[in-house]
Scaffold this active site. Structure first.
Site, PDB file in Angstrom:
ATOM      1  N   ASP A  59     -29.827 -13.164  -3.013  1.00 17.33           N
ATOM      2  CA  ASP A  59     -29.718 -14.369  -2.180  1.00 17.33           C
ATOM      3  C   ASP A  59     -30.670 -15.458  -2.664  1.00 17.33           C
ATOM      4  OD1 ASP A  59     -28.712 -15.885  -0.126  1.00 17.33           O
ATOM      5  OD2 ASP A  59     -30.016 -15.019   1.415  1.00 17.33           O
ATOM      6  N   HIS A  62     -25.729 -20.667  -8.925  1.00 17.25           N
ATOM      7  CA  HIS A  62     -24.935 -19.450  -9.135  1.00 17.25           C
ATOM      8  C   HIS A  62     -24.939 -19.049 -10.614  1.00 17.25           C
ATOM      9  CE1 HIS A  62     -23.918 -19.518  -4.989  1.00 17.25           C
ATOM     10  NE2 HIS A  62     -23.080 -20.542  -5.058  1.00 17.25           N
ATOM     11  N   TRP A  96     -16.111 -16.093   2.039  1.00 14.79           N
ATOM     12  CA  TRP A  96     -14.872 -16.870   1.967  1.00 14.79           C
ATOM     13  C   TRP A  96     -14.949 -18.101   2.873  1.00 14.79           C
ATOM     14  CZ3 TRP A  96     -11.798 -15.906  -1.934  1.00 14.79           C
ATOM     15  CH2 TRP A  96     -11.715 -14.614  -2.454  1.00 14.79           C
ATOM     16  N   LEU A 130     -25.805   4.152 -16.415  1.00 15.34           N
ATOM     17  CA  LEU A 130     -26.014   3.465 -15.133  1.00 15.34           C
ATOM     18  C   LEU A 130     -24.654   3.197 -14.518  1.00 15.34           C
ATOM     19  CD1 LEU A 130     -27.855   1.708 -13.136  1.00 15.34           C
ATOM     20  CD2 LEU A 130     -27.145  -0.232 -14.531  1.00 15.34           C
ATOM     21  N   ARG A 141     -32.425  -9.805   6.603  1.00 15.58           N
ATOM     22  CA  ARG A 141     -31.248  -9.243   7.287  1.00 15.58           C
ATOM     23  C   ARG A 141     -30.335  -8.615   6.243  1.00 15.58           C
ATOM     24  NH1 ARG A 141     -30.955 -14.814   8.261  1.00 15.58           N
ATOM     25  NH2 ARG A 141     -29.668 -15.915   6.757  1.00 15.58           N
TER      26      ARG A 141
HETATM   27  C1  IPE Z   1     -25.443 -12.409   1.606  1.00 14.13           C
HETATM   28  O1  IPE Z   1     -25.939 -13.691   1.424  1.00 14.13           O
HETATM   29  C2  IPE Z   1     -24.273 -12.176   0.696  1.00 14.13           C
HETATM   30  C3  IPE Z   1     -24.594 -12.117  -0.728  1.00 14.13           C
HETATM   31  C4  IPE Z   1     -25.780 -12.177  -1.258  1.00 14.13           C
HETATM   32  C5  IPE Z   1     -23.449 -11.956  -1.580  1.00 14.13           C
HETATM   33  P1  IPE Z   1     -25.498 -14.895   2.372  1.00 14.13           P
HETATM   34  O2  IPE Z   1     -26.279 -16.067   1.927  1.00 14.13           O
HETATM   35  O3  IPE Z   1     -24.038 -15.021   2.406  1.00 14.13           O
HETATM   36  O4  IPE Z   1     -25.998 -14.375   3.796  1.00 14.13           O
HETATM   37  P2  IPE Z   1     -26.351 -15.161   5.123  1.00 14.13           P
HETATM   38  O5  IPE Z   1     -25.192 -16.061   5.438  1.00 14.13           O
HETATM   39  O6  IPE Z   1     -27.605 -15.959   4.873  1.00 14.13           O
HETATM   40  O7  IPE Z   1     -26.575 -14.105   6.154  1.00 14.13           O
HETATM   41  C1  IPE Z   2     -26.408 -16.033  -2.956  1.00 11.21           C
HETATM   42  O1  IPE Z   2     -26.998 -17.272  -2.886  1.00 11.21           O
HETATM   43  C2  IPE Z   2     -25.054 -16.076  -3.603  1.00 11.21           C
HETATM   44  C3  IPE Z   2     -23.959 -15.748  -2.704  1.00 11.21           C
HETATM   45  C4  IPE Z   2     -24.075 -15.508  -1.435  1.00 11.21           C
HETATM   46  C5  IPE Z   2     -22.629 -15.678  -3.274  1.00 11.21           C
HETATM   47  P1  IPE Z   2     -26.620 -18.334  -1.764  1.00 11.21           P
HETATM   48  O2  IPE Z   2     -25.491 -19.169  -2.250  1.00 11.21           O
HETATM   49  O3  IPE Z   2     -26.410 -17.665  -0.453  1.00 11.21           O
HETATM   50  O4  IPE Z   2     -27.944 -19.188  -1.723  1.00 11.21           O
HETATM   51  P2  IPE Z   2     -28.673 -19.800  -0.452  1.00 11.21           P
HETATM   52  O5  IPE Z   2     -28.882 -18.691   0.530  1.00 11.21           O
HETATM   53  O6  IPE Z   2     -27.769 -20.867   0.103  1.00 11.21           O
HETATM   54  O7  IPE Z   2     -29.954 -20.342  -0.981  1.00 11.21           O
HETATM   55 MG    MG Z   3     -27.637 -17.191   1.074  1.00 11.32          MG
END
Ligand code: IPE
Ligand code: IPE
Ligand code: MG
Length: 268
Positions: free
Chosen positions: A45, A62, A94, A156, A219
């Site tokens: 994240d 990303h 999504w 792995l 979380r």
């Molecule tokens: C969790 O991250 C999903 C992934 C890392 C793929 P999110 O950024 O989507 O989670 P929330 O919305 O902060 O809970």
């Molecule tokens: C994780 O990074 C990637 C995915 C959930 C696909 P985020 O895109 O959630 O990045 P933040 O949480 O907005 O910084």
């Molecule tokens: Mg995120």
């Protein structure tokens, strides 16, 4: 009664009951280097915040995050971790804008097409969990190809959670159990945690020992809800694109100092 149908019937090496594997308990090995966790799962994240802090579009975060995946896979291999599960796209992701979903899908397509051969040479077996039906046909085909060409590798197991949701997984398992009971293939009295685990998408995988989440959020965001029952959780402030081998080692160090009890009496 016949045999139990279901997506994973016949696989038997699932570890859904939290029996402590002796070599995974963080202490008590006479001062030797602690065994690495057998299965590390990662909630990657912070890509968006990493990009925003640099005045870049989220897509740049990303892309940088995909590089961090490479570092993480190498760290897992070199530390002797057997299973690495990466949460790459949740069933709730999504809900992001169509542009961001398209950026994430393009990255996924690129890495599946161009990086699987390199991973395979390094002995990586790829497994994918999640609802792939929501992706375009070509992505689904690449995902299947990645699993097929790496199926014989043993160094792995890299599990990619794509369009994955823990609740959705439990729901589809429950649906398959209900169908098996309806069809007379499963006696409901026989259903226990181990058998239920065989209907989950992770039926052939051990439960995670360690779950790491980057970006400071504390979380699970619908990740491995059933399987995380006795996982150790480590939350790092690092944003995912900055993640490197030192962060991986730091999380393993924290894990090694934890005492896993699995509900039993604490050691004296
Ligand atoms: C969790 O991250 C999903 C992934 C890392 C793929 P999110 O950024 O989507 O989670 P929330 O919305 O902060 O809970
Ligand atoms: C994780 O990074 C990637 C995915 C959930 C696909 P985020 O895109 O959630 O990045 P933040 O949480 O907005 O910084
Ligand atoms: Mg995120």
């Amino acid at each position: 009664m016949g045999s139990v149908p279901g997506p994973a019937a016949g696989t038997t090496d699932a570890q859904t009951t939290p029996t402590p594997p002796p070599d995974a308990v963080g202490r008590g090995n006479g001062g030797a280097v602690p065994a690495p966790p057998g299965h590390v799962a990662l909630i990657m994240d912070g890509n968006g915040r990493w990009a925003m802090a640099r005045g870049l579009p989220r897509a740049a975060g990303h892309s940088a995050g995909a590089e961090a995946v490479r570092r993480c896979v190498h760290a897992a291999i070199s530390r002797g971790v057997g299973y690495l599960t990466l949460y790459a796209f949740s069933s709730e992701n999504w809900r992001r804008t169509p542009d961001e979903v398209a950026d994430l899908t393009s990255l996924l397509r690129y890495y599946l097409r161009h990086k699987v051969a390199e991973l395979s040479r390094e002995g990586v077996r790829i497994r994918i969990i999640g609802d792939l039906s929501r992706f375009d046909d070509d992505v689904r085909a690449e995902a299947k190809r990645a699993e097929d060409v790496t199926a014989g590798n043993r160094r792995l197991t890299l599990v990619l959670a794509l369009s994955y949701g823990g609740r959705a997984d439990i729901m589809q398992a429950a649906r398959h159990v209900a169908l098996a009971v309806r069809d007379g293939a499963l006696d409901p009295e026989r259903l226990d945690e181990a058998l239920f685990g065989r209907f989950l998408l992770t039926a052939d995988l051990p439960d995670p020992d360690l779950i790491i989440r980057t970006s400071g959020e504390c979380r699970l965001s619908n990740f491995l809800l059933w399987q995380s029952a006795y996982a150790e959780l480590v939350f790092l402030d690092t944003l995912w694109p900055d993640f490197n081998e030192q962060h991986f080692d730091a999380a393993l160090d924290v894990f090694a100092r934890r005492e896993r009890r699995f509900g039993a009496r604490p050691s004296l």
